[in-house]
Design an enzyme around this catalytic site. Structure first.
Site, mmCIF file in Angstrom:
data_model
loop_
_atom_site.group_PDB
_atom_site.id
_atom_site.type_symbol
_atom_site.label_atom_id
_atom_site.label_comp_id
_atom_site.label_asym_id
_atom_site.label_seq_id
_atom_site.Cartn_x
_atom_site.Cartn_y
_atom_site.Cartn_z
ATOM 1 C CG ASP A 6 47.667 4.788 -70.872
ATOM 2 O OD1 ASP A 6 48.195 5.577 -71.664
ATOM 3 O OD2 ASP A 6 46.636 5.063 -70.228
ATOM 4 C CB SER A 7 49.994 7.992 -68.516
ATOM 5 O OG SER A 7 48.718 8.229 -69.059
ATOM 6 C CE1 TYR A 38 53.526 8.442 -66.965
ATOM 7 C CE2 TYR A 38 53.881 7.409 -69.103
ATOM 8 C CZ TYR A 38 53.941 7.352 -67.724
ATOM 9 O OH TYR A 38 54.411 6.223 -67.114
ATOM 10 N N GLY A 39 50.804 13.632 -70.153
ATOM 11 C CA GLY A 39 50.628 14.634 -71.219
ATOM 12 C C GLY A 39 51.027 16.051 -70.856
ATOM 13 C CB CYS A 69 50.574 6.200 -73.326
ATOM 14 S SG CYS A 69 50.928 7.883 -72.772
ATOM 15 C CG ASN A 70 48.085 8.959 -78.735
ATOM 16 O OD1 ASN A 70 48.231 9.038 -79.942
ATOM 17 N ND2 ASN A 70 47.132 8.216 -78.197
ATOM 18 C CB THR A 71 52.037 11.549 -73.797
ATOM 19 O OG1 THR A 71 50.814 12.262 -73.850
ATOM 20 C CG2 THR A 71 53.140 12.462 -73.317
ATOM 21 C CD GLU A 148 42.533 9.976 -65.827
ATOM 22 O OE1 GLU A 148 42.926 10.530 -64.807
ATOM 23 O OE2 GLU A 148 43.191 9.122 -66.453
ATOM 24 C CB CYS A 180 44.669 11.487 -76.253
ATOM 25 S SG CYS A 180 44.569 11.197 -74.472
ATOM 26 C CB THR A 181 44.538 5.768 -75.192
ATOM 27 O OG1 THR A 181 45.367 6.302 -74.174
ATOM 28 C CG2 THR A 181 45.373 5.109 -76.254
ATOM 29 C CG HIS A 182 42.177 9.517 -71.334
ATOM 30 N ND1 HIS A 182 43.517 9.288 -71.308
ATOM 31 C CD2 HIS A 182 41.738 9.369 -70.062
ATOM 32 C CE1 HIS A 182 43.881 9.034 -70.053
ATOM 33 N NE2 HIS A 182 42.825 9.072 -69.285
#
Lengths: 262, 262
Positions: A6-7, A38-39, A69-71, A148, A180-182
């Site tokens: 992931d980013s 990354y997004g 990571c979706n991006t 974050e 988005c994984t967040h």
């Protein structure tokens, strides 16, 4: 070993889901914290990073790669699949399949980073599976920094989520993909804003389910994977913030190993 | 040529100030947009990036280096100065000197990224100049993403600024250093929140003044610098967002040149 990258920290939601759905499997994680996020970056740059990250995980013995990571899944999946000869999973397709299978009205919303939304990948994949589906997407670039920072319950976060989701609510979607994984960390306030009737799809759970189904079908590969329950966590930058958030997400003390990115 | 680098877009506030204070000088800018932001990363990683960026600018013919990023100035100034034999400017010292010279009560506030505040550099430099000074600092990690999103006048930004500044307002500071090159773009709401009597110090103007004074003293170096008014802008990742914000900040069309970081 199952390799996941992931980013940064968001992919740990996928690690958590894999631990639950495939308990005991060895996992190696790489969070590219030195170059996160990354997004907001261009697809060329994200592709370059995704190839480097995959190479790193394979060099450490991964037999299966999960792009958590979706991006990176949006813009780099094809490049990664073309360049490496191992099973590659991404977080888009499982969420798309689940949304199509569960949506009654086929009126589906997607939220993600600017890069993910701009790629149009969710829309494309949903329409491939069902051209009748209506799809509405919305970039929510401030949600990653809010997560974050750990601002999960602040009124400001609530207001920003509300502002981002408003256009989707107006469209009366019945399904919302957290692209988005967040975002699973904000699931409660997202659910509250959208209302109980909207089905929220968490791609980390969807991908864990897909990896499990794949391994059940491919016994040879499954036999190759070690199941000693070892987890290694590599990051390209070690920060206190990461350690703190990771420990609280996985509910266990984790040991971060530092490795140079690129 | 004057070489300037920043983690991304914020350093353009310094470019703007240099254009005003040293009109006609050739400028070369490097924005490390492929690895931005620096403020959430560890000092080891930021040092590595700062050395790479300086080397790049020197390879392009820069004779003077301006580190136009508070995070890099905070943690990497010494490493850069040790490794390269050209005049190096950073954004901390000029702002500190200006704050000491203009503060009546010597009660000074600082806002910056997490990395800048954690470094304690402003406090250390202020106390060196005047041990009597009282210094209060506050990390404001969400302001950079808010500026990069262009949310300069939204109510959410207002609330977040208010929340961050509250502890400094309570301390009744008379001077506030904007310890991040993104923050001048929020100067109006910061001034409003702190009240008219608080002197807001914008480090981009302070550093431009210092570079000018240095060049006036060092005529030899000044003669070496080209004054054809050429500006080149390099970035490690080209995005629409950067181009849009940069054009609006500098009020002129700029041509971005792409270069790999690292």
């Amino acid at each position: 070993m199952i390799g996941i990258f992931d980013s940064g920290i968001g992919g740990l939601t996928v690690v958590k889901a894999l631990m639950e759905y495939l308990p005991g499997y060895d996992i190696i994680y790489f969070g590219d914290t030195a170059r996160t996020p990354y997004g907001t970056k261009s697809s060329e740059t994200v592709k370059k990073y995704a190839l480097e990250n995959t190479e790193f995980l394979l060099s450490k013995g991964a037999k299966v790669i999960v792009i958590a990571c979706n991006t990176a899944s949006s813009v780099a999946m094809e490049s990664v699949a073309e360049n490496f000869d191992v099973p590659i999973f991404e977080v888009i397709t499982p969420a798309v399949e689940l949304s199509i299978n569960t949506s009654h009205k086929l009126c589906i919303g997607i939220i993600g980073t600017r890069a993910t939304v701009k790629s149009g990948i969710y829309e494309k994949k949903i329409k491939e599976l069902n051209p009748q589906a209506k799809v509405y997407s919305r970039a929510c670039p401030l949600l990653v920094p809010l997560v974050e920072e750990g601002w999960l319950k602040k009124p400001e976060t609530n207001m920003i989520v509300k502002k981002y989701l408003h256009p989707l609510k107006v469209r009366q979607i019945d399904t919302l993909i957290l692209g988005c994984t967040h975002y699973p960390l904000l699931k409660n306030i997202i659910q509250k804003k959208m209302g109980k009737k909207v089905n929220i799809i968490d791609s980390s759970i969807a991908v864990a389910n897909n990896v499990k189904a794949f391994l059940e079908k491919h016994k040879n590969l499954d036999n190759m994977l070690s199941k000693k329950g070892r987890c290694r966590f590599f990051v390209s930058d070690v920060t206190e913030q990461f350690e703190k958030t990771a420990t609280s997400m996985l509910k266990r003390k984790i040991n971060l190993e530092h490795v140079s990115s690129g």
